[in-house]
Design a protein around this motif. Structure first.
Motif, PDB file in Angstrom:
ATOM      1  N   THR A 127      61.690  25.170  58.876  1.00 13.21           N
ATOM      2  CA  THR A 127      60.541  24.268  58.823  1.00 13.21           C
ATOM      3  C   THR A 127      60.527  23.330  60.017  1.00 13.21           C
ATOM      4  O   THR A 127      59.490  23.124  60.668  1.00 13.21           O
ATOM      5  CB  THR A 127      60.577  23.451  57.516  1.00 13.21           C
ATOM      6  OG1 THR A 127      60.542  24.336  56.396  1.00 13.21           O
ATOM      7  CG2 THR A 127      59.391  22.504  57.436  1.00 13.21           C
ATOM      8  N   LYS A 128      61.674  22.735  60.325  1.00 11.46           N
ATOM      9  CA  LYS A 128      61.748  21.810  61.462  1.00 11.46           C
ATOM     10  C   LYS A 128      61.503  22.534  62.779  1.00 11.46           C
ATOM     11  O   LYS A 128      60.860  21.985  63.687  1.00 11.46           O
ATOM     12  CB  LYS A 128      63.129  21.136  61.479  1.00 11.46           C
ATOM     13  CG  LYS A 128      63.419  20.286  60.245  1.00 11.46           C
ATOM     14  CD  LYS A 128      62.421  19.160  60.096  1.00 11.46           C
ATOM     15  CE  LYS A 128      62.803  18.211  58.964  1.00 11.46           C
ATOM     16  NZ  LYS A 128      62.715  18.851  57.632  1.00 11.46           N
ATOM     17  N   ALA A 129      61.999  23.754  62.910  1.00  5.08           N
ATOM     18  CA  ALA A 129      61.781  24.509  64.144  1.00  5.08           C
ATOM     19  C   ALA A 129      60.297  24.806  64.354  1.00  5.08           C
ATOM     20  O   ALA A 129      59.760  24.639  65.461  1.00  5.08           O
ATOM     21  CB  ALA A 129      62.581  25.804  64.113  1.00  5.08           C
ATOM     22  N   PRO A 160      55.653  23.293  68.786  1.00  2.00           N
ATOM     23  CA  PRO A 160      54.435  23.063  69.577  1.00  2.00           C
ATOM     24  C   PRO A 160      54.088  21.586  69.792  1.00  2.00           C
ATOM     25  O   PRO A 160      52.920  21.253  69.995  1.00  2.00           O
ATOM     26  CB  PRO A 160      53.366  23.742  68.716  1.00  2.00           C
ATOM     27  CG  PRO A 160      53.828  23.508  67.319  1.00  2.00           C
ATOM     28  CD  PRO A 160      55.336  23.412  67.351  1.00  2.00           C
ATOM     29  N   GLN A 161      55.068  20.693  69.748  1.00  4.68           N
ATOM     30  CA  GLN A 161      54.759  19.266  69.831  1.00  4.68           C
ATOM     31  C   GLN A 161      54.154  18.868  71.173  1.00  4.68           C
ATOM     32  O   GLN A 161      53.406  17.887  71.254  1.00  4.68           O
ATOM     33  CB  GLN A 161      56.034  18.452  69.585  1.00  4.68           C
ATOM     34  CG  GLN A 161      56.493  18.448  68.145  1.00  4.68           C
ATOM     35  CD  GLN A 161      55.439  17.906  67.203  1.00  4.68           C
ATOM     36  OE1 GLN A 161      54.974  16.776  67.350  1.00  4.68           O
ATOM     37  NE2 GLN A 161      55.045  18.712  66.244  1.00  4.68           N
ATOM     38  N   ALA A 162      54.457  19.582  72.243  1.00  2.00           N
ATOM     39  CA  ALA A 162      53.918  19.222  73.558  1.00  2.00           C
ATOM     40  C   ALA A 162      52.401  19.358  73.619  1.00  2.00           C
ATOM     41  O   ALA A 162      51.751  18.704  74.445  1.00  2.00           O
ATOM     42  CB  ALA A 162      54.565  20.090  74.639  1.00  2.00           C
ATOM     43  N   ILE A 220      50.471  29.834  67.321  1.00  2.00           N
ATOM     44  CA  ILE A 220      51.918  29.620  67.426  1.00  2.00           C
ATOM     45  C   ILE A 220      52.563  29.651  66.044  1.00  2.00           C
ATOM     46  O   ILE A 220      53.636  30.233  65.851  1.00  2.00           O
ATOM     47  CB  ILE A 220      52.202  28.288  68.132  1.00  2.00           C
ATOM     48  CG1 ILE A 220      51.705  28.330  69.575  1.00  2.00           C
ATOM     49  CG2 ILE A 220      53.696  27.961  68.099  1.00  2.00           C
ATOM     50  CD1 ILE A 220      51.852  27.012  70.308  1.00  2.00           C
ATOM     51  N   GLY A 221      51.923  29.024  65.064  1.00  3.63           N
ATOM     52  CA  GLY A 221      52.456  29.034  63.704  1.00  3.63           C
ATOM     53  C   GLY A 221      52.506  30.424  63.106  1.00  3.63           C
ATOM     54  O   GLY A 221      53.468  30.782  62.413  1.00  3.63           O
ATOM     55  N   ALA A 266      54.618  25.060  60.317  1.00  2.00           N
ATOM     56  CA  ALA A 266      53.411  25.284  61.122  1.00  2.00           C
ATOM     57  C   ALA A 266      52.241  24.448  60.602  1.00  2.00           C
ATOM     58  O   ALA A 266      51.471  23.873  61.392  1.00  2.00           O
ATOM     59  CB  ALA A 266      53.052  26.764  61.110  1.00  2.00           C
ATOM     60  N   LEU A 267      52.092  24.369  59.288  1.00  2.90           N
ATOM     61  CA  LEU A 267      51.031  23.546  58.711  1.00  2.90           C
ATOM     62  C   LEU A 267      51.261  22.060  59.010  1.00  2.90           C
ATOM     63  O   LEU A 267      50.313  21.312  59.285  1.00  2.90           O
ATOM     64  CB  LEU A 267      50.956  23.781  57.203  1.00  2.90           C
ATOM     65  CG  LEU A 267      50.444  25.156  56.762  1.00  2.90           C
ATOM     66  CD1 LEU A 267      50.624  25.339  55.255  1.00  2.90           C
ATOM     67  CD2 LEU A 267      48.985  25.337  57.139  1.00  2.90           C
TER      68      LEU A 267
END
Length: 236
Positions: free
Chosen positions: A93-95, A100-102, A131-132, A169-170
């Motif tokens: 989940t954390k990965a 995609p935080q950038a 990406i998700g 991803a959500l």
């Protein structure tokens, strides 16, 4: 006869530093001419109010709770062994959340522009969705390697890795939407997600007693938060 020596009047020297200081926001510059003296003042840009900063911090707090609530409550509703298994799944989940935080950092200036905010949000959501989806597929295909690479004790979570990745991803999409609320100076956009978190906490504490049940509730809460926040942003 006396000779008259003409001397030129010394020119006023202005350094680059003085011109730079005079052109800074909040300072005044004066220019003289033969007919009139024109005084020009530049106003300093307004500083954000303390209330706006506090509201933005509140939005970020809601996001932090959304990412961590299921893992924090897992110790209360699961056994020690099941909680350890769930913690491994939470890594996926954390990965999926941080990968995609950038995108939010890059698109933030356009989210703050009233003319481009809606288009930028839709485009960023599409990118995050792709990406998700890729992350979820990779987790589904690689879930079977968990007992082999780590330990056979984690076999119960091998088939759920895709659901953990989908939850992350959500949550990444929710993060983008809450960032949009901050950029638009609409901190109330976090209220739908906050209400979903309250319901999620109640459901976990009263009706969950297994790893599949907990990850299903977390994924459902993330999906509901995304849908509710999207509706609020579209209406605001």
């Amino acid at each position: 006869m006396r000779r008259v020596h003409w001397r030129r009047a010394p020119r006023a020297r202005s350094s680059r530093r003085s011109r730079w200081r005079s052109s800074r926001p909040g300072r005044c510059t004066a220019s003289t001419s033969r007919t009139a003296q024109v005084r020009r003042c530049r106003r300093a840009p307004p500083r954000p109010a303390v209330g706006g900063r506090a509201a933005a911090s509140g939005v970020q707090f809601v996001m932090i709770v959304a990412v961590s609530l299921d893992l924090l409550l897992s110790r209360s509703v699961l056994s020690s062994s099941d909680a350890g298994v769930y913690a491994l799944g939470a890594v996926a989940t954390k990965a999926a959340f941080w990968l995609p935080q950038a995108i939010g950092v890059v698109v933030y200036p356009r989210l703050a522009d009233p003319l481009r905010s809606a288009v930028a949000l839709r485009g960023a959501v599409r990118v995050l969705s792709l990406i998700g989806l890729a992350t979820t597929v990779v987790a589904a295909l690689g879930g079977g390697l968990v007992p082999v690479v780590i330990s056979d004790d984690y076999r119960p979570v091998a088939g759920l890795m895709w659901l953990f990745a989908l939850t992350g991803a959500l949550l990444a999409i929710l993060q983008l939407m809450l960032l949009t609320a901050i950029a638009r100076d609409r901190a109330r956009g976090a209220l739908p997600a906050l209400l979903v978190l309250v319901v999620e906490a109640v459901v976990i504490l009263t009706a969950v007693d297994s790893v599949p049940g907990l990850v299903a509730v977390a994924a459902g809460a993330a999906a509901c938060s995304v849908a509710a926040t999207w509706v609020w942003l579209a209406a605001s």
